[in-house]
Design a protein around this motif. Structure first.
Motif, PDB file in Angstrom:
ATOM      1  N   THR A   3      44.777  32.234  41.291  1.00 28.95           N
ATOM      2  CA  THR A   3      45.261  33.797  40.314  1.00 28.95           C
ATOM      3  C   THR A   3      44.960  34.893  42.016  1.00 28.95           C
ATOM      4  OG1 THR A   3      43.032  34.265  40.780  1.00 28.95           O
ATOM      5  CG2 THR A   3      44.422  33.337  38.546  1.00 28.95           C
ATOM      6  N   SER A   4      45.852  35.417  42.261  1.00 28.27           N
ATOM      7  CA  SER A   4      46.075  36.880  43.120  1.00 28.27           C
ATOM      8  C   SER A   4      43.997  37.472  43.269  1.00 28.27           C
ATOM      9  CB  SER A   4      47.106  37.917  42.714  1.00 28.27           C
ATOM     10  OG  SER A   4      46.622  38.558  43.725  1.00 28.27           O
ATOM     11  N   SER A   5      44.029  37.622  44.210  1.00 33.03           N
ATOM     12  CA  SER A   5      43.345  38.964  44.381  1.00 33.03           C
ATOM     13  C   SER A   5      42.604  39.807  44.333  1.00 33.03           C
ATOM     14  CB  SER A   5      41.977  38.233  46.366  1.00 33.03           C
ATOM     15  OG  SER A   5      43.754  38.549  46.687  1.00 33.03           O
ATOM     16  N   GLN A   6      44.418  39.913  44.344  1.00 31.84           N
ATOM     17  CA  GLN A   6      44.689  41.561  43.816  1.00 31.84           C
ATOM     18  C   GLN A   6      44.403  42.198  42.224  1.00 31.84           C
ATOM     19  OE1 GLN A   6      48.357  43.299  46.030  1.00 31.84           O
ATOM     20  NE2 GLN A   6      48.329  41.317  46.664  1.00 31.84           N
ATOM     21  N   LEU A   7      44.391  41.207  41.732  1.00 33.54           N
ATOM     22  CA  LEU A   7      44.450  41.180  39.668  1.00 33.54           C
ATOM     23  C   LEU A   7      43.253  42.355  39.236  1.00 33.54           C
ATOM     24  CD1 LEU A   7      45.298  37.611  38.123  1.00 33.54           C
ATOM     25  CD2 LEU A   7      46.915  39.661  39.026  1.00 33.54           C
ATOM     26  N   THR A   8      43.501  42.729  38.872  1.00 34.10           N
ATOM     27  CA  THR A   8      42.476  43.725  37.800  1.00 34.10           C
ATOM     28  C   THR A   8      41.624  42.742  36.954  1.00 34.10           C
ATOM     29  OG1 THR A   8      43.423  44.461  36.222  1.00 34.10           O
ATOM     30  CG2 THR A   8      43.756  46.030  38.377  1.00 34.10           C
ATOM     31  N   ALA A   9      40.478  43.315  36.366  1.00 35.38           N
ATOM     32  CA  ALA A   9      39.496  42.968  35.668  1.00 35.38           C
ATOM     33  C   ALA A   9      40.301  42.155  34.359  1.00 35.38           C
ATOM     34  CB  ALA A   9      37.959  43.541  35.525  1.00 35.38           C
ATOM     35  N   SER A  10      41.026  43.328  34.091  1.00 30.51           N
ATOM     36  CA  SER A  10      41.227  43.125  33.261  1.00 30.51           C
ATOM     37  C   SER A  10      43.015  42.166  32.970  1.00 30.51           C
ATOM     38  CB  SER A  10      42.396  44.574  32.408  1.00 30.51           C
ATOM     39  OG  SER A  10      43.216  45.094  32.793  1.00 30.51           O
ATOM     40  N   GLU A  11      43.319  42.092  34.493  1.00 34.65           N
ATOM     41  CA  GLU A  11      44.653  40.890  34.397  1.00 34.65           C
ATOM     42  C   GLU A  11      43.777  39.760  34.172  1.00 34.65           C
ATOM     43  OE1 GLU A  11      47.825  43.388  36.894  1.00 34.65           O
ATOM     44  OE2 GLU A  11      46.426  42.943  37.492  1.00 34.65           O
ATOM     45  N   ALA A  12      42.925  39.574  35.176  1.00 34.77           N
ATOM     46  CA  ALA A  12      42.391  38.332  35.668  1.00 34.77           C
ATOM     47  C   ALA A  12      41.441  38.231  33.665  1.00 34.77           C
ATOM     48  CB  ALA A  12      41.463  37.980  36.353  1.00 34.77           C
ATOM     49  N   GLU A  13      41.755  38.512  32.829  1.00 36.36           N
ATOM     50  CA  GLU A  13      40.577  38.602  31.528  1.00 36.36           C
ATOM     51  C   GLU A  13      41.659  38.169  30.937  1.00 36.36           C
ATOM     52  OE1 GLU A  13      38.447  40.712  28.062  1.00 36.36           O
ATOM     53  OE2 GLU A  13      37.816  41.075  30.791  1.00 36.36           O
ATOM     54  N   ALA A  14      43.259  39.485  30.883  1.00 40.04           N
ATOM     55  CA  ALA A  14      44.255  38.356  30.089  1.00 40.04           C
ATOM     56  C   ALA A  14      44.714  36.681  30.823  1.00 40.04           C
ATOM     57  CB  ALA A  14      45.771  39.575  30.105  1.00 40.04           C
ATOM     58  N   ILE A  15      44.742  36.606  31.799  1.00 42.55           N
ATOM     59  CA  ILE A  15      44.676  35.091  32.639  1.00 42.55           C
ATOM     60  C   ILE A  15      44.155  34.075  31.616  1.00 42.55           C
ATOM     61  CG2 ILE A  15      45.401  33.683  33.882  1.00 42.55           C
ATOM     62  CD1 ILE A  15      46.530  35.911  35.291  1.00 42.55           C
ATOM     63  N   LEU A  16      42.301  34.968  31.750  1.00 38.95           N
ATOM     64  CA  LEU A  16      41.814  33.490  31.540  1.00 38.95           C
ATOM     65  C   LEU A  16      41.856  33.199  29.960  1.00 38.95           C
ATOM     66  CD1 LEU A  16      38.865  32.386  31.670  1.00 38.95           C
ATOM     67  CD2 LEU A  16      37.590  34.070  31.437  1.00 38.95           C
ATOM     68  N   ALA A  17      41.793  34.577  28.878  1.00 39.45           N
ATOM     69  CA  ALA A  17      42.139  34.212  27.711  1.00 39.45           C
ATOM     70  C   ALA A  17      43.257  33.321  27.585  1.00 39.45           C
ATOM     71  CB  ALA A  17      41.914  35.306  26.847  1.00 39.45           C
ATOM     72  N   ASP A  18      44.655  33.557  27.715  1.00 37.48           N
ATOM     73  CA  ASP A  18      45.642  32.704  27.564  1.00 37.48           C
ATOM     74  C   ASP A  18      45.281  32.085  28.143  1.00 37.48           C
ATOM     75  OD1 ASP A  18      48.844  33.202  26.373  1.00 37.48           O
ATOM     76  OD2 ASP A  18      48.731  31.924  28.679  1.00 37.48           O
ATOM     77  N   SER A  19      44.938  30.890  29.159  1.00 37.68           N
ATOM     78  CA  SER A  19      45.096  29.834  29.588  1.00 37.68           C
ATOM     79  C   SER A  19      43.718  28.986  29.283  1.00 37.68           C
ATOM     80  CB  SER A  19      44.518  29.656  31.034  1.00 37.68           C
ATOM     81  OG  SER A  19      43.284  30.241  31.162  1.00 37.68           O
ATOM     82  N   GLY A  20      42.697  29.821  28.039  1.00 38.62           N
ATOM     83  CA  GLY A  20      41.531  28.636  27.715  1.00 38.62           C
ATOM     84  C   GLY A  20      40.731  28.192  28.572  1.00 38.62           C
ATOM     85  N   ALA A  21      40.640  28.595  29.715  1.00 43.12           N
ATOM     86  CA  ALA A  21      40.034  27.872  30.969  1.00 43.12           C
ATOM     87  C   ALA A  21      38.221  28.281  30.194  1.00 43.12           C
ATOM     88  CB  ALA A  21      40.303  28.694  32.851  1.00 43.12           C
ATOM     89  N   ARG A  22      38.247  26.082  30.801  1.00 41.13           N
ATOM     90  CA  ARG A  22      36.723  26.149  30.624  1.00 41.13           C
ATOM     91  C   ARG A  22      35.757  27.014  31.631  1.00 41.13           C
ATOM     92  NH1 ARG A  22      34.893  21.786  28.235  1.00 41.13           N
ATOM     93  NH2 ARG A  22      32.671  22.455  28.588  1.00 41.13           N
ATOM     94  N   MET A  23      35.835  27.327  33.074  1.00 44.21           N
ATOM     95  CA  MET A  23      34.991  27.875  34.007  1.00 44.21           C
ATOM     96  C   MET A  23      36.088  28.330  34.869  1.00 44.21           C
ATOM     97  SD  MET A  23      34.060  25.026  37.197  1.00 44.21           S
ATOM     98  CE  MET A  23      32.882  24.056  36.483  1.00 44.21           C
ATOM     99  N   VAL A  24      35.409  29.840  34.980  1.00 41.99           N
ATOM    100  CA  VAL A  24      35.843  30.664  36.329  1.00 41.99           C
ATOM    101  C   VAL A  24      35.167  30.355  37.687  1.00 41.99           C
ATOM    102  CG1 VAL A  24      36.099  32.870  36.969  1.00 41.99           C
ATOM    103  CG2 VAL A  24      36.266  32.521  34.541  1.00 41.99           C
ATOM    104  N   LEU A  25      35.500  30.248  38.924  1.00 42.84           N
ATOM    105  CA  LEU A  25      35.550  29.536  39.822  1.00 42.84           C
ATOM    106  C   LEU A  25      35.360  30.629  41.123  1.00 42.84           C
ATOM    107  CD1 LEU A  25      33.463  26.823  41.310  1.00 42.84           C
ATOM    108  CD2 LEU A  25      35.699  26.315  42.522  1.00 42.84           C
ATOM    109  N   HIS A  26      34.229  31.397  41.617  1.00 44.89           N
ATOM    110  CA  HIS A  26      34.966  32.428  42.536  1.00 44.89           C
ATOM    111  C   HIS A  26      33.928  32.897  43.785  1.00 44.89           C
ATOM    112  CE1 HIS A  26      31.256  34.789  42.031  1.00 44.89           C
ATOM    113  NE2 HIS A  26      30.925  34.109  40.632  1.00 44.89           N
ATOM    114  N   ASP A  27      34.275  33.761  44.589  1.00 46.91           N
ATOM    115  CA  ASP A  27      34.081  33.286  45.758  1.00 46.91           C
ATOM    116  C   ASP A  27      33.264  34.761  46.170  1.00 46.91           C
ATOM    117  OD1 ASP A  27      35.358  35.576  46.059  1.00 46.91           O
ATOM    118  OD2 ASP A  27      36.929  34.512  47.745  1.00 46.91           O
ATOM    119  N   GLY A  28      32.730  35.715  44.948  1.00 42.88           N
ATOM    120  CA  GLY A  28      31.923  36.930  44.950  1.00 42.88           C
ATOM    121  C   GLY A  28      32.348  38.000  45.635  1.00 42.88           C
ATOM    122  N   HIS A  29      34.069  37.948  46.266  1.00 47.40           N
ATOM    123  CA  HIS A  29      34.721  38.599  47.143  1.00 47.40           C
ATOM    124  C   HIS A  29      35.592  39.750  45.487  1.00 47.40           C
ATOM    125  CE1 HIS A  29      32.781  38.243  50.644  1.00 47.40           C
ATOM    126  NE2 HIS A  29      32.586  37.284  50.809  1.00 47.40           N
TER     127      HIS A  29
END
Length: 496
Positions: free
Chosen positions: A87-113
């Motif tokens: 996903t693009s680092s430019q996405l807002t929280a709501s945009e990323a949340e929509a992808i998370l919900a649609d994909s059914g991802a079991r894990m979110v891996l992030h770099d803290g930034h």
């Protein structure tokens, strides 16, 4: 077949050869990864992920910026038998949340930034976990098959809701026609790509293809002013450079460019936007180098291109790459009828193309609707000439192209319409000058003649990635519509 194994081992490179260089401002070398160290790190991440509660085939949402952690996490997930979602680092929280919900991802891996979504039931792993994953004992590549899912990317849908494009493990090897049909790439090449990792253009041209050919991928992490790129190409000894046309234009405008610039560069590569003939000619004249264009999309990668073996016709993206089955179908028939001669029609790719997506994630009806018989409709209109070159004639739908990213106007409109000062809004890409279009919002204010454009722009900034936001706001008394009530975007574009 495992995509990660194909990329890292198919060219049987010397384990000590440099696979990845991360450079900073002034071309300073920040990190170097040999093929051996890169493969070990990828297999460590794979083993570390297997030690969690994930099951094979589970999706992993990647919220990682432009660093070496991105390819390690992306290829590590695939090597482990999981399905990463860049996903693009430019996405807002709501945009990323929509992808998370649609994909059914079991894990979110992030770099803290990067901005994070509400993870809900998904496991959230941050920078410390990334370090632990890279230090795990390396395992083996998962024994996946050619048609097994490999990765999931999200792109704008015509409905205005981002949709997942699911690709198979075979997607990497299916890119072979591009090696000579676009790049002219070999093991001795050093390819510098100007895009962000999450973009399919960068994933393919910046990582997958260089590594599959035993070449070196050069990644830049620093200021992105256009005048920096000529020196950066020189300092990194790049033999190939890949970017969107708009960056080439800015390099020519702001950079010091002559035929003596970047002496190691053989030619440039461009995709993501149509390359204007005038820009090609100016690049060719001022640098003495060729610029080879390719046309593709998230669902298939590139399939039309010029190359060292396919001479450029300025204004045309080129010819179908060897082995690709491409056709132009009539817009007037429901059955797949190829057009004749130079008639404009719908650009289509045969369903047998191995690089074609498995389908749209959880959208069986939309996947089926994208086909006419055995042909996948790209959404582009095109024609051919007597020499077999294809000529792009625009989109058959309303999707906009924002510096290489396809953006659905409905998605932007939905965000802007949530501002109370907006009664109605329509968004479209309006030509600013040759080869440059700006996303423009045409707004009917709730109170006639009263619109705080700065407030509306701030609202957009809170809810949309930067590349989706309108660059221009215009006030109208009413929107032009068809008798059935549909907004006539073409009138807005033409009468701006």
């Amino acid at each position: 077949m495992n995509l990660a194994r194909y990329c890292l081992t198919s060219a049987t490179p010397d384990p000590g050869k440099t696979a990845l260089e991360l450079v900073g401002a002034g071309g300073a070398l920040l990190e170097t990864w040999s093929y051996g160290s890169l493969t070990r790190a990828v297999l460590s991440v794979a083993a570390g992920l297997r030690a969690t509660d994930l099951s094979p085939g589970d999706r992993i949402l990647l919220r990682i910026g432009h660093s070496s952690d991105f390819p390690l996490a992306f290829f590590g997930a695939i090597a482990g038998g999981f399905v990463p979602i860049p996903t693009s680092s430019q996405l807002t929280a709501s945009e990323a949340e929509a992808i998370l919900a649609d994909s059914g991802a079991r894990m979110v891996l992030h770099d803290g930034h990067t901005v994070l979504p509400n993870a809900g039931s998904a496991t959230l792993l941050g920078p410390e976990a990334l370090v632990e994953l890279k230090q795990a004992k390396p395992g083996d590549f998962a024994e996946t098959h050619a048609d097994d899912p490999a990765f999931l990317v999200y792109t704008s849908g015509t409905s205005g809701t981002p949709k997942g494009v699911l690709h198979a493990q075979r997607a990497a090897s299916a890119r072979r026609p591009m090696y000579s049909g676009w790049y002219g790439i070999g093991a001795s090449d050093r390819l510098l790509h100007a895009g962000a990792f999450n973009w399919t253009y960068t994933l393919g041209a910046g990582l997958i293809d260089p590594w599959a050919n035993g070449a070196t991928s050069v990644v830049y992490d620093g200021p992105r002013d256009p005048d920096l790129w000529p020196d950066l190409m020189t300092d990194t000894r790049a033999t190939l450079f890949a970017a969107v046309p708009s960056l080439y234009r800015r390099i020519l405008k702001y950079g010091a460019v002559t035929p003596a610039s970047f002496p190691d560069l053989r030619h440039g590569l461009t995709a993501g936007e149509a390359l204007p003939a005038s820009l090609y000619r100016e690049w060719r004249e001022r640098t003495g180098r060729e610029l080879y264009e390719a046309l593709g999309m998230s669902e298939i990668s590139t399939y039309l291109s010029s190359s060292p073996s396919v001479p450029v016709k300025p204004g045309s993206p080129g010819k179908p790459q060897e082995g690709r089955k491409v056709s132009i179908l009539s817009e007037l028939h429901d059955t797949p009828v190829p057009v004749s001669g130079t008639e404009t029609g719908l650009l289509a790719v045969h369903r047998d193309e191995p690089g074609l997506m498995l389908g749209y994630w959880n959208r069986a009806e939309e996947t089926a609707a994208a086909f006419r018989g055995d042909w996948f409709l790209t959404g582009d209109r095109a024609r051919t000439d007597e020499d077999g070159y294809f000529w792009y004639e625009g989109r058959a739908d309303d999707l906009m192209n924002a510096f290489g990213y396809r953006v659905a106007p409905e998605e932007v409109e939905r965000v802007l319409a949530a501002d109370p000062q907006v009664q109605e809004v329509a968004v479209t890409a309006v030509p600013a000058r040759e080869g440059v279009c700006l996303i423009t919002a045409f707004v009917v204010p709730a109170l006639p003649g009263q619109l705080d454009a700065d407030r509306l722009a701030a609202h957009a900034a809170e809810n949309l990635a930067e590349y989706k936001r309108p660059k221009v706001y215009k006030v109208l008394e009413q929107l032009p519509r068809t008798p059935s009530g549909k907004v006539r975007r073409s009138v807005l574009r033409e009468g701006h």
